[in-house]
Every structure is written in C-alpha cells, then in structure tokens.
Scaffold this motif. Sequence first.
Motif, PDB file in Angstrom:
ATOM      1  N   ARG A  10       0.833  -1.206   0.000  1.00 36.09           N
ATOM      2  CA  ARG A  10       0.000   0.000   0.000  1.00 36.09           C
ATOM      3  C   ARG A  10       0.863   1.249   0.000  1.00 36.09           C
ATOM      4  N   ARG A  12       3.868   1.514  -1.290  1.00 32.17           N
ATOM      5  CA  ARG A  12       4.437   1.661  -2.623  1.00 32.17           C
ATOM      6  C   ARG A  12       3.423   2.245  -3.595  1.00 32.17           C
ATOM      7  N   TRP A  13       2.198   1.716  -3.542  1.00 29.25           N
ATOM      8  CA  TRP A  13       1.164   2.258  -4.424  1.00 29.25           C
ATOM      9  C   TRP A  13       0.873   3.717  -4.096  1.00 29.25           C
ATOM     10  N   GLY A  14       0.854   4.040  -2.803  1.00 28.90           N
ATOM     11  CA  GLY A  14       0.624   5.426  -2.417  1.00 28.90           C
ATOM     12  C   GLY A  14       1.737   6.340  -2.906  1.00 28.90           C
ATOM     13  N   SER A  15       2.995   5.875  -2.787  1.00 26.48           N
ATOM     14  CA  SER A  15       4.123   6.679  -3.269  1.00 26.48           C
ATOM     15  C   SER A  15       4.065   6.849  -4.782  1.00 26.48           C
ATOM     16  N   THR A  16       3.661   5.780  -5.485  1.00 30.63           N
ATOM     17  CA  THR A  16       3.564   5.861  -6.944  1.00 30.63           C
ATOM     18  C   THR A  16       2.494   6.850  -7.365  1.00 30.63           C
ATOM     19  N   ILE A  17       1.342   6.770  -6.736  1.00 34.05           N
ATOM     20  CA  ILE A  17       0.251   7.684  -7.072  1.00 34.05           C
ATOM     21  C   ILE A  17       0.632   9.130  -6.767  1.00 34.05           C
ATOM     22  N   ALA A  18       1.276   9.341  -5.610  1.00 32.13           N
ATOM     23  CA  ALA A  18       1.701  10.699  -5.256  1.00 32.13           C
ATOM     24  C   ALA A  18       2.730  11.215  -6.250  1.00 32.13           C
ATOM     25  N   VAL A  20       3.040  10.323  -9.411  1.00 37.27           N
ATOM     26  CA  VAL A  20       2.361  10.615 -10.680  1.00 37.27           C
ATOM     27  C   VAL A  20       1.605  11.941 -10.600  1.00 37.27           C
ATOM     28  N   LEU A  21       0.947  12.200  -9.482  1.00 36.94           N
ATOM     29  CA  LEU A  21       0.216  13.460  -9.321  1.00 36.94           C
ATOM     30  C   LEU A  21       1.161  14.659  -9.339  1.00 36.94           C
ATOM     31  N   CYS A  24       2.287  15.224 -12.864  1.00 37.20           N
ATOM     32  CA  CYS A  24       1.233  15.853 -13.677  1.00 37.20           C
ATOM     33  C   CYS A  24       1.162  17.356 -13.406  1.00 37.20           C
TER      34      CYS A  24
END
Length: 275
Positions: A10, A12-18, A20-21, A24
């Motif tokens: 979780r 890792r996914w949170g770091s990836t999403i952050a 990407v944001l 952007c």
Amino acid sequence: MASPTPTTSRRRWGSTIAGVLILCVMLFPLYWMLNTALQPDSGLLQVDPVPGSLDLSGFSKAFSDQGSHLLTSLAVSLGAVVICLAISAPAAYGLARFGLRGSRTIVFGTLITQMVPGIVIANALYNTYVDLGLVNSYFGLMLADASLGIPFSIVLMRSFMVSIPGEVIEAAQMDGAGPVRTFVRVVLPMSRNSLITSGLFAFLFSWSDFMFALTLNTTDDVKPVTLGIYQYIGAHVGDWGSVMAASVLSAVPAAILLVLAQKYIAAGITGGSVK
C-alpha cells in the motif's frame, strides 16, 4: 526472499500515485503551452482543454519568425559551454590538487557570486563591453553567458576531482607526464561525467538567458530566442498561439540534451560525494 507485506504494498502504491500526481502538476504548464500552440486562432482565455484538431500554422509562423534566433541561441550557448569548461576545468583541478592555501574560501566565494542579482552584473558589464567593443557581438554574449555556469562548474568538478585517487596521478607523473599532460590525458577523461554535467548546465544557463541578451545588445545583430520571443510578444500580443509555439520550439533542444545526458548528470552530481 520475503514477499512484501500488504502494508508495504500500500505504501508503494501510495508513493507511486503521489509521484504521478506531482509529475502531472509539474508537466501541466508544458502541456498547456503545447495545447495553446495547437490552437493559434483562439484567444488566451478561449483555449479548449483539448485541441480539436492539430493546427500547425502557429509553429510554421513561429519557425519563420524565430528560426534565425534559435540558431543564434544555439551558437551562443555552444560557445558559452566551450568558454565555461575551458576556464572552470583547470580552476577546479587547481583547487582540488595543488593544495592552495585558502582553497575552501575561494570555493565559498565562488558560490557567493551566484547570489549577485543578474541585473547588477549586466549593468556593470555593459560599461566594460562598450570600452572593449564587445557590445552587439557573439563573443561578448558568449563570454557573459559563460559566467553564469562557471561558478557551478568549478564547484561540481572540484568535488569530483578531489575523489580521483592520488595514486593514479602519481603513476602518470612517474611515467614522465607533466602537469598539463596529466590533466589532459588522465584527469579530464576520468572526470567525463562531471564535464558533461557542467557543460549541460552551462548550455541551459546560456540558452535561457534573457538579462544579458537584453542588456548587452542594442541592435538585432545578435538576438537569442529569449529576446526574440520577448519582442515577439510586444509586437503580436494577441497571437498567443505563435508565442507558445515559439516557446515549444525553444524548449526542444534543451529537452533533447537532458534526455541524452541524464545518466551522465546523475553520475556527475553524485560522483564526488563518495571517495
């Protein structure tokens, strides 16, 4: 090897999403610049979020107006890189290897020079340039733009050259190489990453320079793209499509260089941190 726990996944996914944001948000101005360039007939406040069609007329007009200025910026930036490296590489080697008294103070003073406002330096240079006949000249602008990258290059290359094993230099000297030959044949090849990194940043500093270009040029003989876009806006303030197209064209060389040299940049910046 143990598999990652749900909590780790979780994170890792949170770091990836952050990440990407954040990416952007950082790239959005570039997207909007390209989007506006593809809608040359729209006003600045009437640009659609997504272009309905690819209208390249803005790029055609920008290239015809700013093509010569792009070549001027390229010539000036390449010349500034040569001057910057020719001065900063020997200076960095001397500070790193010759045991000069007060070398740390010199490095600190070099860093302090980057805190001086550009307009102060440009105004001081103008009077000197008038006396030397360097106003409205390619070499004069190359020399001024090179000064933007010299402090950074000296600090970066010195930190890298300090980490070169002394045994290597001593071995070259025992083989009969003098100080100059040792520097050219041994030190510079081993400092390739820092040289490329310094040269790239010197190019970017010169490519994006506006203050020196505006202050040290009183005619259109030497007009970099930054100055061309500035005057272009003043003459065609309503043609934002062409303005953004010219900005996109001016960003392409720097983007290409960054992509090609990214591995050297990472190695050059971190190379001097570990001996």
